[in-house]
Design a protein around this motif. Structure first.
Motif: not given
Lengths: 133, 133, 133, 133, 133, 133
Positions: A85, B3, B5, B35, B37, B39, B129
């Motif tokens: 990241e 983000s 993942t 997946e 993710e 954030r 999301e």
């Protein structure tokens, strides 16, 4: 909103500081597949968001500062844990500067947003995205 | 915005109710590649968005409630058509709870948004999301 | 002929000796996505070529001797350029021994051929394959 | 927010006008792998965002106007450089019309956003996304 | 047996002659992702099958004779339906010549087999493989 | 040797008998991405190994006998553990019959070898290959 993405990759060594990293505290390495996404609300008269040749060349120039290196020894990254990241944000910053500097032409100056995504393995990746002022 | 993942997968049976589903009304199955993710607007002092080991373990714990099952028989999903888009939202809800509960550490509590994407075949996928309060 | 393939990956540092390697003579790294293919002319009474759980566990045990390491410092690889093709052969040898030793059960003893493929980047990979006596 | 994505592809010839395109000014071609993402804030009573069969059929109907053609000769694209980013917007427009017209059923009328992504090679892709009024 | 594979791609226009081709008789195009696999029974003293830099450069030189062209107009392909399987064999022949000519160094002269695989879409590909005398 | 591969997929439920299967003894499911590779030493006068349209249609016809079903209840598979390796062989047998019967035209009769590969997840797949008499 339009977007255009180009890909490349780097092969680097590094290590992490902090017990949370477990075995990744040892010197190891990664192939980072890099996806650079350029965003803009409109295209130029040739129907291009950005000159894809310039975009690939500039991304390559930035990645050459990292590729085939031990990230632990690069002055630009001193004192940082070079997590996926963090590296996404690092490349984002360099690419954003390239857009604003004119290195990617008028198309680069018109880019309104960027996203840089780094895949570290088939099962994990990280990204940094933001708007360009 | 950063983000991170991580990926995993489950292999489940299920059937759908409603003539719109055609042959998918029969009991059949799917491999869902998942997946997840995470954030967040900033990284922690180690340059991590979240502890990736905790994230993988917690995602796995949630998927274990579904993996190698017939979704038609799970009480938690009773009365629902377990479409790919619904399952994405179901896993999102469990993962959001895990973030807020502290099961993913301080990094999890700092997560500001989540996206869960499920690939049902090479040619189709769905996602849910949202922001975390 | 039947085949069964399982995948995993490692993240390692290394460097190469020899002018032919150019910048790869510097310490750098790679994610190697590893595909281990087991071959046999027939299945067991359960219709299995090999116990996939044992296969994954044994591959993981072998990869743990490499993962999160600087290959330049591992005694087992001393004096070797750890190219992708060499590493494929190295893992092949360890996996062949595991098959013959019984660590993969009766199915492993019946394996007649193996192929180990390592992807070093989206654009390059190497493999080693051979028959088991 | 939910999303559902379906994929298909087209194989087309075209050429570009403008010195910036270099060798791509010659007549050449591309396989465009097309990903159409439909977005909506909620699902219907069957837990569907959209009827996936209708979505695939309508996307196919739109792509049939382009597939196995020389884009330079299609009246609908006259005077345009058919860059990947332009083609993404072109397909977006047709798919948005299909949603609003009812060709994708009530689910299509409830679609609040669309993204059309075209992969031109393993290393480059472009997309157009927007909200539907 | 060792193998090493490098990848690249080309973007070409072409058309087919023969009613069996249906709409593909019209001028259309394709992105061919090209995978060139080199095989040899042993590695050189540096643990290389072949110099990967030379292999990439020579593959690129061969692909430059095709890339961004209308295959229907290339003298080298006159009178041929440039199907994916035919193009795989065409590139195989040029790459085999390069190996034997020494353009890929001593490693290239030691190559005992080649496979060239062309992906025309996510759902179809073709290959040609053979031994080198 | 030439090869041509076409892809499709099925979504099925099934369960396994035998303690070795652990939780996979429960009714669960899988998306099997299916790759059918046809091999022949030469092409026809049109430079085709096989009519790709016929190949896709015949593969689809075979997969329709499995798709959207619980494999445990299909008479053709009675008494079998429908492992990925077994299913590859099952589809291979049906596709080999189709080649010999003429359902794939003269090209199908000239096919000298077949390989059927089934991906059950991103991390595991199985195949069956053999020559056609």
């Amino acid at each position: 909103m339009y977007s255009l993405t180009v890909c490349d990759h780097i092969m680097v060594a590094h290590s992490f500081r902090g017990a949370a990293f477990g075995p990744a505290q040892r010197l190891h390495g990664a192939t980072f597949a890099v996806e650079a996404e350029f965003r803009a609300p409109r295209l130029d008269p040739l129907n291009l968001l950005i000159d894809i040749g310039l975009a690939k060349a500039e991304l390559r120039r930035i990645l050459d500062t990292l590729d085939y290196n031990n990230l632990d020894e690069l002055p630009a990254l001193a004192g940082q844990n070079t997590t996926t990241e963090f590296m996404a944000q690092h490349i984002f910053t360099l690419l954003a500067q390239a857009c604003r500097s004119g290195a990617l032409g008028d198309g680069g100056r018109a880019v309104s947003g960027l996203k840089v995504l780094l895949r570290e393995s088939p099962l994990a990746w990280a990204a940094y995205e933001g708007n360009l002022a």
